[in-house]
Design an enzyme around this catalytic site. Structure first.
Site, PDB file in Angstrom:
ATOM      1  N   ASP A  96      -1.700  10.827  -1.935  1.00 42.43           N
ATOM      2  CA  ASP A  96      -2.133   9.796  -2.894  1.00 42.43           C
ATOM      3  C   ASP A  96      -2.450  10.399  -4.250  1.00 42.43           C
ATOM      4  O   ASP A  96      -2.383   9.716  -5.276  1.00 42.43           O
ATOM      5  CB  ASP A  96      -3.336   9.038  -2.346  1.00 42.43           C
ATOM      6  N   ARG A 142       0.874  -1.179   0.000  1.00 41.39           N
ATOM      7  CA  ARG A 142       0.000   0.000   0.000  1.00 41.39           C
ATOM      8  C   ARG A 142       0.907   1.224   0.000  1.00 41.39           C
ATOM      9  O   ARG A 142       2.126   1.105   0.114  1.00 41.39           O
ATOM     10  CB  ARG A 142      -1.021  -0.006   1.153  1.00 41.39           C
ATOM     11  N   GLY A 143       0.280   2.396  -0.137  1.00 38.96           N
ATOM     12  CA  GLY A 143       1.064   3.620  -0.302  1.00 38.96           C
ATOM     13  C   GLY A 143       1.168   3.908  -1.792  1.00 38.96           C
ATOM     14  O   GLY A 143       1.491   3.013  -2.588  1.00 38.96           O
ATOM     15  N   ALA A 144       0.871   5.161  -2.167  1.00 32.59           N
ATOM     16  CA  ALA A 144       0.678   5.484  -3.580  1.00 32.59           C
ATOM     17  C   ALA A 144       1.842   5.067  -4.493  1.00 32.59           C
ATOM     18  O   ALA A 144       1.635   4.324  -5.464  1.00 32.59           O
ATOM     19  CB  ALA A 144       0.364   6.977  -3.721  1.00 32.59           C
ATOM     20  N   ASN A 163      -5.031  12.534   0.710  1.00 38.43           N
ATOM     21  CA  ASN A 163      -4.125  11.667   1.485  1.00 38.43           C
ATOM     22  C   ASN A 163      -4.966  10.921   2.521  1.00 38.43           C
ATOM     23  O   ASN A 163      -6.199  11.126   2.603  1.00 38.43           O
ATOM     24  CB  ASN A 163      -3.014  12.505   2.137  1.00 38.43           C
ATOM     25  N   ARG A 174      -7.369  -0.265  -6.736  1.00 39.26           N
ATOM     26  CA  ARG A 174      -7.639   0.814  -5.766  1.00 39.26           C
ATOM     27  C   ARG A 174      -7.809   2.117  -6.569  1.00 39.26           C
ATOM     28  O   ARG A 174      -7.052   2.353  -7.512  1.00 39.26           O
ATOM     29  CB  ARG A 174      -6.496   0.963  -4.743  1.00 39.26           C
TER      30      ARG A 174
HETATM   31  O1  MRU Z   1      -4.398   3.217   2.343  1.00 37.14           O
HETATM   32  P1  MRU Z   1      -2.924   3.387   2.184  1.00 37.14           P
HETATM   33  O2  MRU Z   1      -2.133   2.788   3.307  1.00 37.14           O
HETATM   34  O3  MRU Z   1      -2.442   2.936   0.832  1.00 37.14           O
HETATM   35  O4  MRU Z   1      -2.700   4.941   2.246  1.00 37.14           O
HETATM   36  C1  MRU Z   1      -1.415   5.462   2.120  1.00 37.14           C
HETATM   37  C2  MRU Z   1      -1.343   6.920   2.307  1.00 37.14           C
HETATM   38  O5  MRU Z   1      -2.341   7.599   2.449  1.00 37.14           O
HETATM   39  C3  MRU Z   1       0.008   7.561   2.211  1.00 37.14           C
HETATM   40  O6  MRU Z   1       0.071   8.670   3.052  1.00 37.14           O
HETATM   41  C4  MRU Z   1       0.229   8.028   0.775  1.00 37.14           C
HETATM   42  O7  MRU Z   1       0.050   6.964  -0.130  1.00 37.14           O
HETATM   43  C5  MRU Z   1       1.552   8.604   0.571  1.00 37.14           C
HETATM   44  S1  MRU Z   1       2.769   7.316   0.541  1.00 37.14           S
HETATM   45  C6  MRU Z   1       4.248   7.858   0.110  1.00 37.14           C
END
Ligand code: MRU
Length: 350
Positions: A241, A52-54, A251, A95
């Site tokens: 994101d 996870r994480g963009a 985000n 997603r």
């Molecule tokens: O639902 P997630 O864990 O994928 O959400 C991640 C976030 O909101 C992070 O803050 C965002 O992707 C930035 S990651 C460098």
């Protein structure tokens, strides 16, 4: 600057002809690597938050395309380019909010169209996926330096969710700035929101900072306003994101609340995101699709129902912070202070 001592964590790797992902659902109790051989399993891994994480989602999708090409070419060399579009759609549906997913798929799609139909495409697409991965790591290191340059005096900071090595190709966005500023002796304390309901802060941010020897203090989301009011921090530093053309920032849910609190109490808000997170085709935050996840994520904890029987839940997992509440957006191409559409256009060369 040499960041080696604060940059040990990685979550994505191509090894032994398969995509390997560190299962983020199990951290910090277990560090288990899973091996993926099919695009369908990669899409499920993204949806189910193994990764996870963009930026990490985008990199994973790029490797997913490599696996798809391998499957399609072995089934029908000569026609794999038509057949693979179904696989791109499956990845795109995993997603909705992180634009890096769609950005990476567009890069891979363009490469696919330029490849000859009868040659095995795997090596060329793997080289491109590796490049997307490495470019992200280098962007993060650059953003780390740029973001750290905004922190003038030794400061305490608050971060939200996990915008670190685990969420990217390595080093992190918000945590990249925190890593670089720590290496430069500028950080006096790092506070991390626990980040309900997935606990990315408590489980992931705390784990990866401690792996790199950076002390961290967790706070419940509800404690953040008091932390900000009491001036225990100088900066809120988060990732993103998706950043719209006007600088609005999507985000992790709760970021907006931090931004409102920070502005009210005169604390600065830094958003750290590579240009692959900036979506100039989406004019404002109101147009960003916000993912809703299952109510069980709120009603249950560790497989046990904790909410009163019959209670329902609303579970949007991102929110939008208006550009006017953002002090600076830090990208690998430069810093935009007090973002506006004009400033974002200049940054992106449009
Ligand atoms: O639902 P997630 O864990 O994928 O959400 C991640 C976030 O909101 C992070 O803050 C965002 O992707 C930035 S990651 C460098």
């Amino acid at each position: 600057m040499n960041f080696e001592s604060v940059d040990r964590v990685r979550a994505i790797s191509w090894r032994d002809d398969c995509l390997q992902l560190l299962d983020q659902r199990l951290l910090p109790q277990q560090a288990t690597w899973l091996c993926y051989n099919t695009v369908a399993d990669v899409a499920t891994a993204i949806r189910d938050m193994v990764v996870r994480g963009a930026p990490a989602i985008g990199i994973t999708a790029a490797y997913g395309v490599v696996l798809a090409a391998r499957q399609r070419f072995s089934l029908s060399a000569g026609h794999w380019q038509q057949a693979i579009s179904e696989d791109l759609d499956i990845l795109a549906a995993s997603r909705p909010t992180a634009v890096n997913l769609f950005w990476a798929l567009a890069v891979m799609k363009e490469a696919i169209a330029a490849l000859p139909a009868n040659d095995d495409p795997v090596a060329a697409l793997l080289t491109l996926a590796d490049k997307i991965h490495n470019d992200d790591l280098h962007a993060n290191r650059r953003m780390g330096e740029l973001g750290a340059s905004l922190i003038k005096d030794p400061s305490a900071v608050l971060t939200h969710c996990n915008a670190g090595s685990l969420a990217t190709g390595g080093f992190g966005t918000a945590l990249g700035v925190i890593r670089a500023a720590t290496a430069g002796g500028k950080i006096t304390a790092v506070y991390a929101d626990e980040t309900r309901p997935w606990l990315q802060g408590a489980r992931l941010t705390a784990w990866e900072l401690l792996e790199d020897g950076i002390p961290v203090t967790l706070v419940a989301e509800g404690a953040a306003a008091a932390l900000i009011r009491d001036k225990k921090i100088e900066w809120v530093i988060v990732g993103a994101d998706r950043v719209a053309a006007n600088g609005d920032v999507a985000n992790k849910i709760g970021t907006y609340s931090l931004a409102v609190n920070a502005r009210y109490h005169g604390i600065k808000m830094m958003v750290v995101a590579p240009t692959s997170t900036i979506d100039m085709a989406t004019m404002t935050g109101a147009d960003i699709p916000i993912e809703s996840r299952t109510a069980d994520e709120l009603l249950m904890l560790s497989g046990q129902r904790i909410a009163a029987p019959g209670a329902q839940a609303w579970n949007p997992v991102f929110d939008v912070t208006p550009a006017e509440l953002v002090s600076a957006i830090v990208t690998e191409k430069g810093i935009v202070e007090r973002p506006t559409t004009a400033a974002m256009r200049t940054l992106m060369g449009r």
